[in-house]
Design an enzyme around this catalytic site. Sequence first.
Site, PDB file in Angstrom:
ATOM      1  N   CYS A  89      68.015  35.767 121.961  1.00 51.94           N
ATOM      2  CA  CYS A  89      69.476  35.928 122.039  1.00 51.94           C
ATOM      3  C   CYS A  89      69.921  37.379 121.872  1.00 51.94           C
ATOM      4  O   CYS A  89      71.014  37.742 122.298  1.00 51.94           O
ATOM      5  CB  CYS A  89      70.162  35.061 120.986  1.00 51.94           C
ATOM      6  SG  CYS A  89      69.933  33.292 121.235  1.00 51.94           S
ATOM      7  N   HIS A 339      78.003  31.811 124.960  1.00 47.48           N
ATOM      8  CA  HIS A 339      76.822  32.600 124.593  1.00 47.48           C
ATOM      9  C   HIS A 339      75.843  32.632 125.762  1.00 47.48           C
ATOM     10  O   HIS A 339      74.871  31.867 125.785  1.00 47.48           O
ATOM     11  CB  HIS A 339      76.180  31.974 123.352  1.00 47.48           C
ATOM     12  CG  HIS A 339      74.921  32.611 122.884  1.00 47.48           C
ATOM     13  ND1 HIS A 339      74.554  33.915 123.199  1.00 47.48           N
ATOM     14  CD2 HIS A 339      73.910  32.122 122.102  1.00 47.48           C
ATOM     15  CE1 HIS A 339      73.387  34.182 122.630  1.00 47.48           C
ATOM     16  NE2 HIS A 339      72.971  33.119 121.982  1.00 47.48           N
ATOM     17  N   CYS A 369      71.640  36.559 115.339  1.00 49.54           N
ATOM     18  CA  CYS A 369      70.366  35.887 115.098  1.00 49.54           C
ATOM     19  C   CYS A 369      69.621  35.742 116.418  1.00 49.54           C
ATOM     20  O   CYS A 369      70.222  35.653 117.486  1.00 49.54           O
ATOM     21  CB  CYS A 369      70.601  34.523 114.465  1.00 49.54           C
ATOM     22  SG  CYS A 369      71.670  33.411 115.415  1.00 49.54           S
TER      23      CYS A 369
END
Length: 384
Positions: A89, A339, A369
Site C-alpha cells: 500500500c 484506496h 500501513c
Amino acid sequence: MPEAYIVDAVRTPVGRRGGGLAQVHPADLGAHALQALMARVDVDPAAIDDVVFGCVDTIGPQAGDIARTAWLAAGFDEAVPGTTIDRQCGSSQQALHFAAQGVMSGTQDLVVAGGVQNMSAIPISAAMTVAEQFGFSDPFSGSSGWRARYGDQEISQFRAAELIAARWELERDAMEAFALESHRRAIEAIDGGRFAREIAPLAGVEHDEGPRRDTTLEKMAGLRTLSEGGRVTAALASQISDGAAALLVASEHAVKEHGLTPRARVHHLSVRGDDPIYMLTAPIPATRRALAKAGMTLDEIDLVEINEAFAPVVLAWAKELDADLSKVNVNGGGIALGHPLGATGARLMTSLLHELERSGGRYGLQTMCEGGGQANVTIVERLG
C-alpha cells in the site's frame, strides 16, 4: 546534504470500483496524471532523469514496468526511463522517497514520483492468487523459514484489523463514528472545492466517487462483521478504487536552472517495520522514530495524512501518539475517498501539499500501513 523539493503534484479523481475510471487502461490512467503534471511545470520532459511509480499486483495491464509504459503512453521522450516498485500500500510513498533520495544523493536533478492502480481491472491480491497456478496458496505457505518463525497462522489484513481493534480496545461504535466523520469531511471538502486544484478530471469524472452522502451510523450498525464475533465491517475499511497521481521532485540546481518555484521541501523520510501478523501497526513505531530523527514532536506537525486502510489503524495510532484528530485526515481519508493501492501514497502527499497551502500550515506528516508490517513516514515543509 542536498535538498529535495516538491515542485508540483496532481492526481486523477479517485474512482469507485466499477465506476467512471474502471474502463481506463492503467497505463492511460498513469499517463493522464503525468500529462497533467508536466503541463503544470515549465520543464522539458526530456530533462527528467527518471520516473518512479508505485503499483501493486503488477499483472495483466499493470505488468511490464507500468512507470515506463505510462510515460510513453503520455507521449513523452523515449530517452526517459521508468521503474515500478512495490511496497504494497505504500508503493507510491516509497516512490516519492526514492525520487527524493536520488535528488538528495546528488546523482539526479529531476525525478517524477507517483503511482497508479486500477482495482476494477485487476482485483486486490490478484498477484497472490496467481501463485495457485504454481502450487502455492499464498506467498508464505511454501516457506519453511517463515513457518518456523510465525507458524501457520492466517496472514490477512482483515484479521490484522480485528487484532488491532481488540488489542487497543476500540469499540465498534467509536470506529463507526470515525468512519462517518471521514465521509462528512470528504463531502465537505468536495463541496467546498478543496480538491479542485489537485485533480485533473478524466473520462468525465471530476470528483472523487467514493464518499457516501447517504450513509448513517444506523446503516453502519446494520452491517455484518467481516469475521464471526468481530468488530470490523466493510464500513470501517478503505474502498476499492481506481486512480493515479504524480509529483515532480527537483534538486536546488534544477530549481535554479529551470526557474522553478518549489512548493515544499522534503524535511524527513524514513521507513520502519513491525509485527507482520498485526501487519497494520507499523505507523506507530515509524512515526515515533521519524519524529525523533527529525527532532520534532507531533505538536509541531500542522497536518497529518495517515491512510485509512481500516478505522482501527488510525485510531490505534492516534491513541498511542496522543494525536489531535482534528489535524488528521482533515478532508477525509481512504474510508470515504478510497484506496487505489499503488497510487494512494502519491495521492495522500498531493492532498497534504494542497491542504498545507490552503490552511497556511508549515509542516505536514504522511504515513501509512503496508503489507508485511511496514510503514513509510514523510515530513514536508511548505514553502512560500
